[in-house]
Motif scaffolding. Structure first.
Motif, short mmCIF file in Angstrom:
data_model
loop_
_atom_site.label_atom_id
_atom_site.label_comp_id
_atom_site.label_asym_id
_atom_site.label_seq_id
_atom_site.Cartn_x
_atom_site.Cartn_y
_atom_site.Cartn_z
N VAL A 347 0.84 -1.20 0.00
CA VAL A 347 0.00 0.00 0.00
C VAL A 347 0.88 1.25 0.00
O VAL A 347 0.63 2.21 -0.75
CB VAL A 347 -0.97 0.01 1.21
N GLY A 348 1.92 1.23 0.81
CA GLY A 348 2.84 2.36 0.86
C GLY A 348 3.52 2.60 -0.48
O GLY A 348 3.68 3.75 -0.91
N SER A 349 3.93 1.54 -1.16
CA SER A 349 4.60 1.68 -2.46
C SER A 349 3.65 2.23 -3.52
O SER A 349 4.06 3.02 -4.38
CB SER A 349 5.17 0.34 -2.92
N ALA A 350 2.39 1.81 -3.48
CA ALA A 350 1.40 2.31 -4.44
C ALA A 350 1.19 3.81 -4.29
O ALA A 350 0.86 4.51 -5.25
CB ALA A 350 0.08 1.57 -4.26
N ILE A 351 1.38 4.32 -3.08
CA ILE A 351 1.27 5.76 -2.83
C ILE A 351 2.59 6.47 -3.19
O ILE A 351 2.60 7.50 -3.88
CB ILE A 351 0.91 6.03 -1.36
N MET A 352 3.70 5.90 -2.77
CA MET A 352 5.00 6.54 -2.95
C MET A 352 5.42 6.65 -4.41
O MET A 352 6.18 7.55 -4.78
CB MET A 352 6.07 5.77 -2.18
N ILE A 353 4.93 5.74 -5.27
CA ILE A 353 5.36 5.78 -6.67
C ILE A 353 4.94 7.09 -7.34
O ILE A 353 5.64 7.62 -8.21
CB ILE A 353 4.81 4.55 -7.45
N TRP A 354 3.80 7.65 -6.92
CA TRP A 354 3.34 8.93 -7.48
C TRP A 354 4.25 10.06 -7.03
O TRP A 354 4.57 10.96 -7.82
CB TRP A 354 1.89 9.20 -7.07
N ILE A 355 4.65 10.01 -5.79
CA ILE A 355 5.57 11.04 -5.28
C ILE A 355 6.92 10.92 -5.98
O ILE A 355 7.52 11.93 -6.37
CB ILE A 355 5.72 10.89 -3.75
N TYR A 356 7.39 9.69 -6.16
CA TYR A 356 8.68 9.45 -6.80
C TYR A 356 8.73 10.06 -8.20
O TYR A 356 9.64 10.83 -8.54
CB TYR A 356 8.95 7.94 -6.85
N PHE A 357 7.75 9.73 -9.04
CA PHE A 357 7.77 10.24 -10.41
C PHE A 357 7.50 11.74 -10.48
O PHE A 357 8.03 12.43 -11.36
CB PHE A 357 6.76 9.48 -11.28
N SER A 358 6.68 12.25 -9.58
CA SER A 358 6.42 13.69 -9.55
C SER A 358 7.71 14.46 -9.27
O SER A 358 7.99 15.49 -9.90
CB SER A 358 5.37 14.02 -8.48
N VAL A 359 8.49 13.96 -8.32
CA VAL A 359 9.77 14.60 -8.01
C VAL A 359 10.76 14.42 -9.15
O VAL A 359 11.50 15.33 -9.51
CB VAL A 359 10.34 14.04 -6.69
N LEU A 360 10.76 13.23 -9.75
CA LEU A 360 11.67 12.95 -10.86
C LEU A 360 11.41 13.91 -12.02
O LEU A 360 12.34 14.36 -12.70
CB LEU A 360 11.49 11.50 -11.32
#
Length: 500
Positions: A347-360
């Motif tokens: 669940v945490g990874s499904a949320i964090m992936i959006w933050i990761y690509f947004s920052v990238l």
């Protein structure tokens, strides 16, 4: 017995159940026996660490080369994103081979021994990787270059299909009660170490000029894999077969003397563990997060103007931290259970992936470091560190290697193609930029990261379904794990599903 019911319940007569009695007996073993058990567990865990380090060093130098080099070296007639998609397609080929390797080597692992098969898979992976470093370019031998590349990639896939499952099975069977999550997770720490070594190997290589990089520079990391192979092979050949498997072998020999023939472990597993097969298959999709970040994330970051060297350093830092956070997450699962730890992770990874690509997308380097660490060394390790023990614990010891290997690879197979799928769906756009000479230049970049994020969300949702329906196993004694696979086991009533 209900699918999710723990076998640690007190008996109907008010006396401790079989499971509780076994746990108490385990607590009362002599200091010498406990010391021997810990010695074997440490040895198995170290072997799992080195074997996984080799496997994922090999796998991720390939993923890195596919992102940065292989399009030009092996597919020069393709251009831009088309070459990248073709390069990532060869990355995915290995994942097609994984289930076949899982079936073949899983069968051998359940029949001839965990240790013997793990030696074979190690040599196969190392040899294939070394040969890749020797393949001439397309310009030199034409179509034979990508053909040989694909063949070696298939050999890597066959090996990988059984490596982690075998190491996890052996280490789980050697681990003492209360640490069955911790020791098998060392194979996942090995994966992080392998990815770290792969990234470190490519950092100086990626700094070379294009001509040197495409001619000889990319070959160096592949040829250096022989050093990791030598160290891992020495440790693995000094392993012992788990006592649990030795008991299975003794039972099989007695049955053969009595004229009883056993079915292939894979067929027995499918017949007796259909629910577990489905659950592990979909839970294996949690690997999509890591594969997308390591391959598509690298390519996307470079297309946004972040240097390849910086992106590789991001991977190094995140995976160095993951070497330590992975066993910490697994140790947590020894305390609170496999299921809650795994679910928090996906669940945490499904949320964090959006933050990761947004920052990238912003190209902000400090932000990229923080987001990648939070994802790969934070949420992802909570599912990734738990699965070596949990998935193997879901199967009976007589079909454990086959069961975990095949079902895990069915799920993981999709992750190998997600960089290609994400690249194809992302599309491209052109931008005018000022080059190093102060002149305007048109460049092609990856247009959209959202398909990659949605792939992670979808796969995490499927993994959640598998996890929520699977048994909790962290307190169940080793011999009681899985479903019964024979009439004798049903009569004994030790396993889930047994009729007492």
């Amino acid at each position: 017995m209900n699918e999710n019911t723990s076998s640690t319940a007190t008996g109907l007569n008010g006396q401790p159940s079989t499971t509780e009695a076994n746990l108490m007996a385990t607590d009362n073993i002599s200091e010498a026996e406990q010391a021997e058990r810990m010695r074997r567990a440490k040895k198995a865990g170290f072997s799992a660490f080195l074997g996984a380090a080799l496997e994922y060093y090999d796998f991720f130098i390939y993923a890195t080369a596919a992102s940065l080099v292989f399009g030009q070296v092996f597919f020069p007639e393709a251009e831009g994103p088309v070459a990248l998609v073709a390069s990532f397609a060869t990355l995915g080929v290995a994942y097609v081979a994984r289930p076949f390797g899982a079936i073949f080597f899983g069968h051998l692992g359940d029949r001839v021994g965990r240790k013997n098969v793990l030696v074979i898979t190690l040599v196969l992976m190392g040899a294939a990787t070394f040969i890749i470093g020797l393949i001439p370019s397309y310009e030199t031998i034409g179509i034979w270059a990508p053909i040989i590349l694909v063949l070696m990639r298939l050999a890597q896939g066959m090996s990988a299909g059984a490596e982690i499952a075998g190491a996890s099975t052996l280490t789980t069977e050697e681990s003492p009660v209360g640490l069955r999550g911790f020791f098998p997770s060392l194979s996942m720490s090995g994966i992080a170490a392998g990815i770290t070594l792969a990234s470190l190997a490519f950092i100086p290589v990626s700094a070379l000029d294009d001509e040197a990089l495409h001619s000889w520079g990319w070959r160096i990391p592949f040829l250096l894999s022989i050093l990791v192979l030598a160290a891992a092979l020495w440790v693995r050949t000094h392993l012992e077969e788990p006592e649990d498997f030795q008991e299975v072998q003794a039972e099989r020999e007695e049955q053969e003397k009595a004229g009883k023939k056993e079915q292939a472990p894979f067929l027995v597993m499918i017949k007796t563990h259909p629910a577990q097969f489905f659950q592990v298959s979909v839970m294996g999709l949690q690997a999509v997060t890591n594969t997308l970040v390591q391959a598509f994330g690298l390519a996307y970051g470079v297309s946004q103007g972040v240097s390849a060297t910086t992106m590789l350093w991001v991977t190094v830092v995140a995976n160095v931290i993951a070497i330590f956070t992975t066993p910490a997450a697994a140790f947590l699962s020894d305390k609170i259970g496999r299921k809650p730890t795994f679910i928090i992770g996906i669940v945490g990874s499904a949320i964090m992936i959006w933050i990761y690509f947004s920052v990238l997308e912003t190209g902000n380097v400090p932000g990229i470091f923080v987001a990648t660490i939070a994802l790969l060394a934070g949420t992802y390790v909570m599912s990734n560190g738990v699965y070596p023990s949990w998935f193997s614990e879901l199967y009976n010891r007589k079909v454990r290697y086959s069961g975990m290997a095949v079902s895990l690879q069915v799920g993981i197979m999709l992750s190998g193609f997600t960089p290609m799928i994400a690249s194809a769906l992302a599309g491209e756009r052109t931008e005018e930029v000022v080059n190093e000479f102060g002149e305007m230049e048109t460049i092609t970049i990856i247009a959209n990261w959202h398909p990659a994020a949605w792939l992670v969300v979808i796969c995490s949702a499927l993994a959640f379904i598998g996890a929520i329906t699977a048994r909790e196993t962290f307190k169940t004694p080793l011999k009681e794990l899985g479903n019964p696979v024979s009439d004798e086991e049903i009569a004994a009533g030790l396993h889930h599903g047994s009729k007492k």
